[in-house]
Design a protein around this motif. Structure first.
Motif, PDB file in Angstrom:
ATOM      1  N   GLN A 153       0.812  -1.220   0.000  1.00  0.00           N
ATOM      2  CA  GLN A 153       0.000   0.000   0.000  1.00  0.00           C
ATOM      3  C   GLN A 153       0.851   1.279   0.000  1.00  0.00           C
ATOM      4  N   GLY A 154       2.157   1.131  -0.239  1.00  0.00           N
ATOM      5  CA  GLY A 154       3.002   2.289  -0.481  1.00  0.00           C
ATOM      6  C   GLY A 154       3.486   3.033   0.748  1.00  0.00           C
ATOM      7  N   VAL A 155       3.387   2.424   1.930  1.00  0.00           N
ATOM      8  CA  VAL A 155       3.808   3.111   3.155  1.00  0.00           C
ATOM      9  C   VAL A 155       5.295   3.455   3.115  1.00  0.00           C
ATOM     10  N   PHE A 156       6.092   2.623   2.454  1.00  0.00           N
ATOM     11  CA  PHE A 156       7.546   2.820   2.437  1.00  0.00           C
ATOM     12  C   PHE A 156       8.031   3.638   1.240  1.00  0.00           C
ATOM     13  N   ASP A 157       7.116   4.141   0.441  1.00  0.00           N
ATOM     14  CA  ASP A 157       7.522   4.843  -0.782  1.00  0.00           C
ATOM     15  C   ASP A 157       8.384   6.068  -0.495  1.00  0.00           C
ATOM     16  N   ASN A 158       8.153   6.741   0.626  1.00  0.00           N
ATOM     17  CA  ASN A 158       8.915   7.936   0.963  1.00  0.00           C
ATOM     18  C   ASN A 158       9.806   7.734   2.183  1.00  0.00           C
ATOM     19  N   VAL A 159      10.108   6.481   2.483  1.00  0.00           N
ATOM     20  CA  VAL A 159      11.008   6.150   3.583  1.00  0.00           C
ATOM     21  C   VAL A 159      12.419   5.991   3.035  1.00  0.00           C
ATOM     22  N   ASP A 160      13.390   6.634   3.666  1.00  0.00           N
ATOM     23  CA  ASP A 160      14.775   6.546   3.203  1.00  0.00           C
ATOM     24  C   ASP A 160      15.459   5.283   3.718  1.00  0.00           C
TER      25      ASP A 160
END
Length: 401
Positions: A153-160
């Motif tokens: 569901q894209g939770v990690f899409d903006n995690v570095d």
């Protein structure tokens, strides 16, 4: 620029260590509460609430029931200054009747403790800290793998970078884990009197047993690190009746996801051959999501080792093991650190009564505090050291290429 960052890191590191240490009693209390109230996957209501409440009281913005899972949460704290986003992952499910025999009560709290410490210095260094509460890591419930749902569901899409710890009898920083899933098949035959009219029956138990033998014949040709463990979960208990139903369940592990898919295909042939030989019909399904192989980021691992060294904790840098963990799926979408932290003697074996007791012991809680401090120090290093960030991201891109 690098010298300025180094000075800032040296200045703030003691604040982080003290930030965890001053909360020791509170963190141990939360962990003990979770240990005393074990809950299985997707039903970790008490654990989820106490972790969420602690973060909310300390200024984190909370999303409850994240990604459509009742016991998942996203806690965020962002500086007014731009910077990378660090995700600290928490899992808090138990093994059911066996309780917290995997130590999730410890390192869910370590993630929270690390986040609270980082929150104290975040405005001075910039960036964002997230705690992601992911249910159902253990495969004791259907469709386990809360982190996988978050990935999808894209939770990690903006995690570095993502970080979390696990309990062990040794401290191991980079553990190469396998891909895994649980395959189930149900054979359906036809009941008949085993003495009077066996010719009228179709023996589903024979199909299950034959499947196990077919898999055993395949073992000689298995690739390295492939493990297949089948068990018969259900069949007839009436000895004078031909069994009309047999449910077979098997844990399947392989070095990587591509090998796992190939092995599953071969197991499918073993199952179909058994159905054909016995005249049964068969249905197959994956009971759990596929846990991907874990790709540890070496540069993050080196930074974590430096943190452990500063804390006076000895460690093993890297080894391979046939465990599986849904954080492996996370490691395929962002750089990931997932070390194992010592909570007792080296002889500790997970999913045992001894491991459960170690998860509620002084050594266990000390390991939790070590994990929280080391993750906080590693997070600080990542947020302040542009050279480390470049190395971590370059390595991740090379692994994914």
């Amino acid at each position: 620029m690098v010298e300025v960052m180094d000075l800032r890191e040296r200045e703030l590191s003691p604040i982080l260590v003290e930030g965890v240490e001053k909360r020791r009693e509170q963190l141990v209390g939360i962990s003990r509460f979770i240990w005393e109230n074990p809950e299985v996957g997707y039903k970790e209501y008490k654990a989820c609430e106490i972790l969420v409440s602690t973060l909310e009281e300390n200024g984190f913005n909370i999303t409850r029931k994240a990604c459509g899972m009742d016991t998942a949460f996203i806690a965020q704290l962002r500086s007014t200054r731009q910077g990378p986003c660090i995700a600290l992952l928490a899992e808090y499910d138990s093994l059911g009747d066996q309780g917290h025999a995997c130590g999730h009560n410890l390192f869910s709290v370590a993630a929270v403790g690390s986040a609270l410490a980082l929150a104290e210095v975040l405005e001075r260094i910039g960036g964002a800290v997230m705690v992601l509460g992911a249910p159902a890591e253990e495969g004791v419930v259907p469709d386990a793998g809360g982190k996988i749902t978050m990935v999808e569901q894209g939770v990690f899409d903006n995690v570095d970078v993502a970080m979390m710890c696990h309990a062990e009898g040794r401290t191991i920083i980079e553990r190469e884990l396998v891909a895994a899933t649980v395959l189930e098949c149900t054979f359906t035959g036809k009941a008949a009197h085993a003495g009077g009219s066996p010719q009228e029956g179709i023996n589903a138990l024979n199909a299950g047993a034959l499947t196990i033998m077919n898999i055993n014949a395949y073992r000689q040709h298995l690739p390295p690190r492939v493990v297949i463990n089948p068990v018969i979960q259900e069949s007839s208990r009436i000895q004078n009746t031909i069994p009309e139903r047999c449910v077979l369940s098997m844990s399947v592990r392989a070095s990587d996801r591509n090998t796992l898919h190939n092995v599953l295909e071969r197991i499918g042939n073993c199952i179909q051959a058994s159905a054909l030989a016995t005249g049964c019909t068969v249905e197959t399904s994956l009971r759990n999501k596929i846990y991907e192989d874990l790709l540890p980021n070496h540069h993050l691992g080196l930074a974590f080792k430096e943190a452990l060294d500063c804390l006076g904790v000895s460690s093993i840098q890297r080894e391979a093991a046939n465990y599986s963990w849904d954080v492996g799926n996370v490691s395929h979408v962002c750089p990931t650190l997932a070390p194992y932290i010592k909570i007792g003697p080296e002889s500790l074996v997970g999913h045992t009564n001894e491991f459960r007791e170690a998860s509620n012991s002084p050594d266990g809680y000390e390991g939790m505090i070590v994990g929280a401090k080391a993750m906080a120090l590693t997070g600080l290093r990542y947020l302040t050291d542009i050279t480390l960030r470049e190395k971590v991201q370059t390595e991740f891109k090379a692994i994914r290429a």
